[in-house]
Motif scaffolding. Structure first.
Motif, PDB file in Angstrom:
ATOM      1  N   GLN A 109       5.304   0.949  -7.297  1.00 49.95           N
ATOM      2  CA  GLN A 109       4.857   0.358  -6.127  1.00 49.95           C
ATOM      3  C   GLN A 109       5.608  -0.535  -5.618  1.00 49.95           C
ATOM      4  O   GLN A 109       6.567  -1.034  -6.306  1.00 49.95           O
ATOM      5  CB  GLN A 109       3.521  -0.244  -6.650  1.00 49.95           C
TER       6      GLN A 109
ATOM      7  N   LYS B 204       9.312   4.937  -4.101  1.00 51.35           N
ATOM      8  CA  LYS B 204       8.187   5.548  -3.889  1.00 51.35           C
ATOM      9  C   LYS B 204       8.121   6.983  -4.410  1.00 51.35           C
ATOM     10  O   LYS B 204       7.359   7.568  -4.830  1.00 51.35           O
ATOM     11  CB  LYS B 204       7.841   5.827  -2.321  1.00 51.35           C
TER      12      LYS B 204
ATOM     13  N   ASN C 208       0.975   3.043 -13.369  1.00 48.71           N
ATOM     14  CA  ASN C 208       0.363   2.143 -12.520  1.00 48.71           C
ATOM     15  C   ASN C 208      -1.000   2.445 -12.218  1.00 48.71           C
ATOM     16  O   ASN C 208      -1.742   1.551 -11.449  1.00 48.71           O
ATOM     17  CB  ASN C 208       1.089   1.947 -11.358  1.00 48.71           C
TER      18      ASN C 208
ATOM     19  N   LYS D 293       3.830  -5.229  -0.977  1.00 46.72           N
ATOM     20  CA  LYS D 293       2.834  -4.476  -1.483  1.00 46.72           C
ATOM     21  C   LYS D 293       1.377  -4.673  -0.790  1.00 46.72           C
ATOM     22  O   LYS D 293       0.496  -3.592  -0.588  1.00 46.72           O
ATOM     23  CB  LYS D 293       2.808  -5.026  -2.889  1.00 46.72           C
TER      24      LYS D 293
END
Length: 188
Positions: free
Chosen positions: A154, A149, A61, A160
């Motif tokens: 995410q 997590k 990510n 978020k």
């Protein structure tokens, strides 16, 4: 993997002929739930005490990810230091004088070639170890947000944007819970 398969996998890694870095890296995937590529490429510089910080450029990510290291993981890292002695990479390759990390491909090849010898009937890939951890965290009652997590995922949508909590203590507690369960499965 179910309990019997986890036990067969763990013990089987001792009985098959694979490079020690591969054995240790596969175990660390099962302990931490991190991606096989993140584990394979782990450098000593990413470790500080009992936290492994995976830099953004090594995360899918693109964001830094802090992984709490529980006792079993720390023991495994000590073993890697003693056996492999890699200067830069924890799981240094046997090629090029240990100047490169082992590859995800080498992890996958080892599992594909040896799963039956390990006592795991059905074929699996190293990423299945990560899925096993995530499933087990849910079984152990770890909150979905915390479990995600732990894996470095995410939050999605409005969470978020509004939830900026890093979950350091919660991730450690979740991995300690998983470690207790894993040690129970392994009879340690």
């Amino acid at each position: 993997l179910n309990d019997d398969e986890i036990l067969a996998f763990w013990r089987g890694l001792e009985s098959i002929d694979i490079y020690p870095a591969t054995r240790l890296a596969l175990r660390l995937v099962l302990i931490t739930g991190q991606r096989p590529g993140e584990v394979a490429g782990m450098s000593w510089a990413e470790l500080s005490g009992d936290v492994w910080t995976i830099p953004p450029e090594r995360m899918k990510n693109g964001l830094e990810h802090k992984v709490p290291l529980v006792g079993t993981a720390l023991d495994l890292l000590d073993e890697a230091r003693n056996i492999l002695g890699g200067e830069e990479y924890v799981f240094a390759s046997s090629r090029n004088g240990g100047k490169n990390a082992i590859t995800v491909r080498s992890l996958a090849r080892s599992v594909t070639r040896h799963h039956v010898e390990m006592g795991v009937k059905d074929a699996f890939v190293p990423h299945d170890l990560r899925r096993t951890v995530r499933t087990r965290l849910a079984e152990l009652g770890v909150d979905d947000v915390v479990a995600e997590k732990v894996l470095g995922h995410q939050l999605q949508g409005i969470l978020k944007v509004y939830n900026q909590h890093q979950y350091a203590q919660e991730k450690r507690a979740a991995l300690l819970t998983w470690e207790r369960r894993l040690r129970g499965i392994l009879g340690l």
